[in-house]
Enzyme design. Structure first.
Site, PDB file in Angstrom:
ATOM      1  N   HIS A 132      -7.715 -14.376  18.911  1.00 36.31           N
ATOM      2  CA  HIS A 132      -7.407 -15.341  17.907  1.00 36.31           C
ATOM      3  C   HIS A 132      -5.867 -15.035  17.516  1.00 36.31           C
ATOM      4  CE1 HIS A 132      -7.726 -18.076  14.573  1.00 36.31           C
ATOM      5  NE2 HIS A 132      -8.452 -17.567  13.964  1.00 36.31           N
ATOM      6  N   GLN A 135      -4.309 -16.320  13.947  1.00 34.85           N
ATOM      7  CA  GLN A 135      -4.772 -15.388  12.785  1.00 34.85           C
ATOM      8  C   GLN A 135      -3.542 -14.113  12.743  1.00 34.85           C
ATOM      9  OE1 GLN A 135      -7.497 -16.089  10.490  1.00 34.85           O
ATOM     10  NE2 GLN A 135      -5.848 -14.706   9.525  1.00 34.85           N
ATOM     11  N   CYS A 260      -9.708 -12.273   8.207  1.00 36.31           N
ATOM     12  CA  CYS A 260      -9.502 -13.392   8.494  1.00 36.31           C
ATOM     13  C   CYS A 260     -10.336 -14.484   7.827  1.00 36.31           C
ATOM     14  CB  CYS A 260      -9.639 -13.678   9.882  1.00 36.31           C
ATOM     15  SG  CYS A 260     -11.143 -13.458  10.675  1.00 36.31           S
ATOM     16  N   ARG A 288      -1.626 -18.807   7.091  1.00 38.47           N
ATOM     17  CA  ARG A 288      -1.899 -19.622   8.397  1.00 38.47           C
ATOM     18  C   ARG A 288      -1.178 -20.760   8.318  1.00 38.47           C
ATOM     19  NH1 ARG A 288      -6.961 -19.050  10.773  1.00 38.47           N
ATOM     20  NH2 ARG A 288      -5.826 -20.362  12.532  1.00 38.47           N
TER      21      ARG A 288
END
Ligand code: CP
Ligand code: NVA
Length: 305
Positions: A132, A135, A260, A288
């Site tokens: 990810h 993130q 997250c 983000r």
């Protein structure tokens, strides 16, 4: 022909590019807060392919694209041919002839790699079972804002050896910090990702040992998307891995807590920690937006360095 840059893992960028990207994200955030309009992506379209659920990723990419002057297109397998078996190679060739940038959230890392191989435009990994990376841009930005550069510091990963853990491992190498990893037996991170980042990693079975003196404590859900059927078994296996106030007390006195999200209070983290004074989760979620604006800008205009 110039080769197309993709962002499928943090290793697709050099350490210098990543550090410059974080600085650029902090600048873009300040510009947005000052109310400045900055639209370098006017008339550009981002295709967002979601084969898994999302709140933060969808909202941040769509809003980010709007703020940069462009448009975002939401594509789900339920109402496109992607869900009816059209080959990924064909979908990639068609979609990338019409849009300027593609973002994919799916299961297998191989799927984003295959899409990228057939795409004429940059492809961003917006979460796979393996990684990810978007993130981590927000996470490192948040750590930097809160406490300065992560270089030479220590973070502690408590919980599942999952996609987030793998991206934190890549981040440890790229940003030059140590990562303590505490996972229950049977839930260790992928050995190839371990081998690629070995120099920055320390492994523990006791989460309290991993937390000792750390500058950042991080955890994530014990049952990721796609693992819903394992939820009960995982809750059993992860007993003792909850990030509690007692565990936070073992970390550096100035330590921050990150997650997250989405989070499950009372499972991987105690409510007192995630809602407490050391938690930076709301800045982390907001970042983000800013970090991905910096990423999209870089993929169009070139990486800052
Ligand atoms: N952290 C994160 O990616 O959240 P979403 O699943 O809501 O996008
Ligand atoms: N590990 C989690 C992260 C969610 C953003 C999952 O894959 O579901």
């Amino acid at each position: 022909m110039q080769t197309v840059r993709h962002f499928l893992t943090l290793k697709d960028c050099s350490p210098a590019e990543l550090t410059a990207l974080i600085e650029r994200a902090i600048d873009l955030k300040a510009m947005t807060k000052r109310g400045e309009t900055y639209q370098p992506l006017k008339d550009r379209t981002l295709a967002m392919i979601f084969e898994k659920a999302s709140t933060r990723t969808r909202v941040s990419f769509e809003t980010g694209m709007t703020q940069l002057g462009g448009h975002a297109l939401f594509l789900s397998p339920d109402d496109t041919q992607l869900g009816r078996g059209e080959p990924i190679e064909d979908s990639a060739r068609v979609i990338s002839r019409m849009v300027d940038l593609v973002m994919i959230r799916t299961f297998e890392q191989e799927k984003v790699e295959k899409f990228a191989a057939y795409s004429r435009v940059p492809v961003i990994n917006a979460l796979t079972d393996m990684y990810h990376p978007c993130q981590l841009l927000a996470d490192i930005m948040t750590w930097t804002e809160q406490r300065g550069s992560p270089k030479g510091r220590t973070a502690a990963w408590i919980g599942d050896g999952n996609n987030m853990c793998h991206s934190w491992m890549n981040a440890a190498t790229q940003f030059g910090f140590t990562l303590n990893i505490a996972t229950p037996q049977g839930y260790d991170p992928n050995p190839q990702v371990v081998a690629a980042n070995q120099a920055q990693l320390h492994f523990f079975r006791d989460p309290n040992e991993a937390a000792k003196g750390a500058d950042v404590i991080i955890t994530d859900t014990w049952a990721s998307m796609g693992q819903e059927a394992e939820k009960k078994a995982r809750e059993k296996a992860f007993a003792g891995f909850q990030v509690t106030e007692a565990m936070m007390a073992l970390a550096h006195p100035d330590a921050i807590f990150m997650h997250c999200l989405p989070a499950y209070r009372g499972l991987e983290v105690a409510a007192e920690v995630i809602d407490g004074p050391q938690s930076v989760i709301w800045d982390e979620a907001e970042n983000r937006l800013h970090a991905q604006k910096a990423l999209m800008e870089a993929l169009f205009l070139g990486f800052p360095h």
